[in-house]
Design a protein around this motif. Sequence first.
Motif, mmCIF file in Angstrom:
data_model
loop_
_atom_site.group_PDB
_atom_site.id
_atom_site.type_symbol
_atom_site.label_atom_id
_atom_site.label_comp_id
_atom_site.label_asym_id
_atom_site.label_seq_id
_atom_site.Cartn_x
_atom_site.Cartn_y
_atom_site.Cartn_z
ATOM 1 N N GLY A 14 -58.265 -19.088 6.583
ATOM 2 C CA GLY A 14 -59.559 -19.246 5.929
ATOM 3 C C GLY A 14 -60.295 -17.965 5.613
ATOM 4 N N SER A 15 -59.593 -16.831 5.566
ATOM 5 C CA SER A 15 -60.289 -15.548 5.374
ATOM 6 C C SER A 15 -60.837 -15.376 3.963
ATOM 7 N N THR A 16 -60.476 -16.260 3.039
ATOM 8 C CA THR A 16 -61.073 -16.202 1.705
ATOM 9 C C THR A 16 -62.325 -17.076 1.631
ATOM 10 N N VAL A 38 -53.063 -17.209 4.254
ATOM 11 C CA VAL A 38 -53.835 -17.656 3.094
ATOM 12 C C VAL A 38 -52.919 -18.287 2.052
ATOM 13 N N ARG A 39 -53.506 -19.110 1.211
ATOM 14 C CA ARG A 39 -52.724 -19.707 0.125
ATOM 15 C C ARG A 39 -52.398 -18.683 -0.951
ATOM 16 N N ASP A 40 -53.298 -17.727 -1.173
ATOM 17 C CA ASP A 40 -53.088 -16.713 -2.197
ATOM 18 C C ASP A 40 -53.371 -15.328 -1.601
ATOM 19 N N PRO A 45 -58.983 -10.676 1.870
ATOM 20 C CA PRO A 45 -59.735 -9.421 1.983
ATOM 21 C C PRO A 45 -58.842 -8.284 2.439
ATOM 22 N N SER A 46 -59.112 -7.104 1.936
ATOM 23 C CA SER A 46 -58.372 -5.912 2.353
ATOM 24 C C SER A 46 -59.119 -5.291 3.527
ATOM 25 N N ALA A 52 -51.695 -9.828 4.987
ATOM 26 C CA ALA A 52 -51.853 -11.150 4.400
ATOM 27 C C ALA A 52 -50.494 -11.800 4.203
ATOM 28 N N VAL A 53 -50.396 -13.088 4.567
ATOM 29 C CA VAL A 53 -49.154 -13.838 4.448
ATOM 30 C C VAL A 53 -49.463 -15.179 3.787
#
Length: 288
Positions: A14-16, A38-40, A45-46, A52-53
Motif C-alpha cells: 500500500g505504499s502508493t 505494489v501493483r505498479d 515511492p523512491s 519495489a516488487v
Amino acid sequence: MTRSASSPALAVTGSTGRLGRRVADRLSAAGLAQRLVVRDPDRAPSLPGAEAVRADYSDGAAARAALEGVTTLFMVSGAEEPGRVEAHRTFIDAAAAAGVTHLVYTSFFGAAPDATFTLARDHWATEEHIAASGLNATILRDNLYIDFFPLMVGDDGVLRGPAGEGRVAAVTQDDIADVAVAVLREPDKHVNARYDLTGPAALTLREVAATIAEVTGDKVSYQDESLNEAYASRAKYGAPAWQVDAWVSTYTAIAAGELDGVTTAVPTLTGHPATSLAEHLESVKRAG
C-alpha cells in the motif's frame, strides 16, 4: 524470484496509498530497509533503503515470489470491492507459503460478522483467515479516519448522513502510521495482539461539523438524514449498490454506537497523545 541475503526482511504493502506511504516514509526515515509490494513498481515511492516488487493481492504466485525472504509484513487492507476478502485470503496464504512469520494487518474498529458497517464484515473475515493461517499477527483495528471528515462535507457546506447523535472516536492516519511503525520495529512484542486505534475523543457529527467550521472559518453544518434521504442524496453518484450500502452504513454504524469508545492504544504505543480533530485541521491549515 531469487533474493539476496541482503534483501529486506520487512515488507510493506500500500505504499502508493495514503496510509502505506506514511508507514514506508517513517520506516525509511528510521533507516530500516523495506520491500515495497505494489501493483505498479513505477508508482512506488523512491525511498532510501526501499526496493519495489510487483505483486497483486489476488495473484498468489506473484505474491509468494514477492515475499520470499520476508519475515515481517505490513498488510494494508485492499481496495473496497466485492472480491476483497478472497483477494486478502489469497495474499495471506501466499505470505504463509513464502515463509512470512509475522503479519500486521489494518482492520477496522468493531469488525464483526454482523457489524452495521458492511465493510467491517470483510475485515472480520480477513482476521479469521489470518488466525487460521498459523501466522503470528498483530491486528490494528482503525476507527474512522479523521482525515476524511472534511471530505464528507458537501459542496453546500453540509455534512449529511443518518448518524443521529451517535459518536465516533475517529483517528488520524498519521497516528495509525506511528502505531504501525512501532509494531513493525519490534514485532515480537506484539505477537497476536489486537489494538483498537482511536482519537482522543468520541464526537457526534454535529460536533465534527462545528469543529470544522470553527477551525476553517467555513460555514459547515450537520444534517441528520433518514435512511431514505441518505440513499436518495447519494444516488447521483451512480455507484453500485454495495458501495452505496457501505457509504450509508458508515453513518448508521455511528448511530448504533459501534464506532464509539476511546482507547489509549495510540499514546501507549507511540509515546505521544492521539491527535484531535481540531489539531489535525490546524495542521492542515498551516501546511496549506
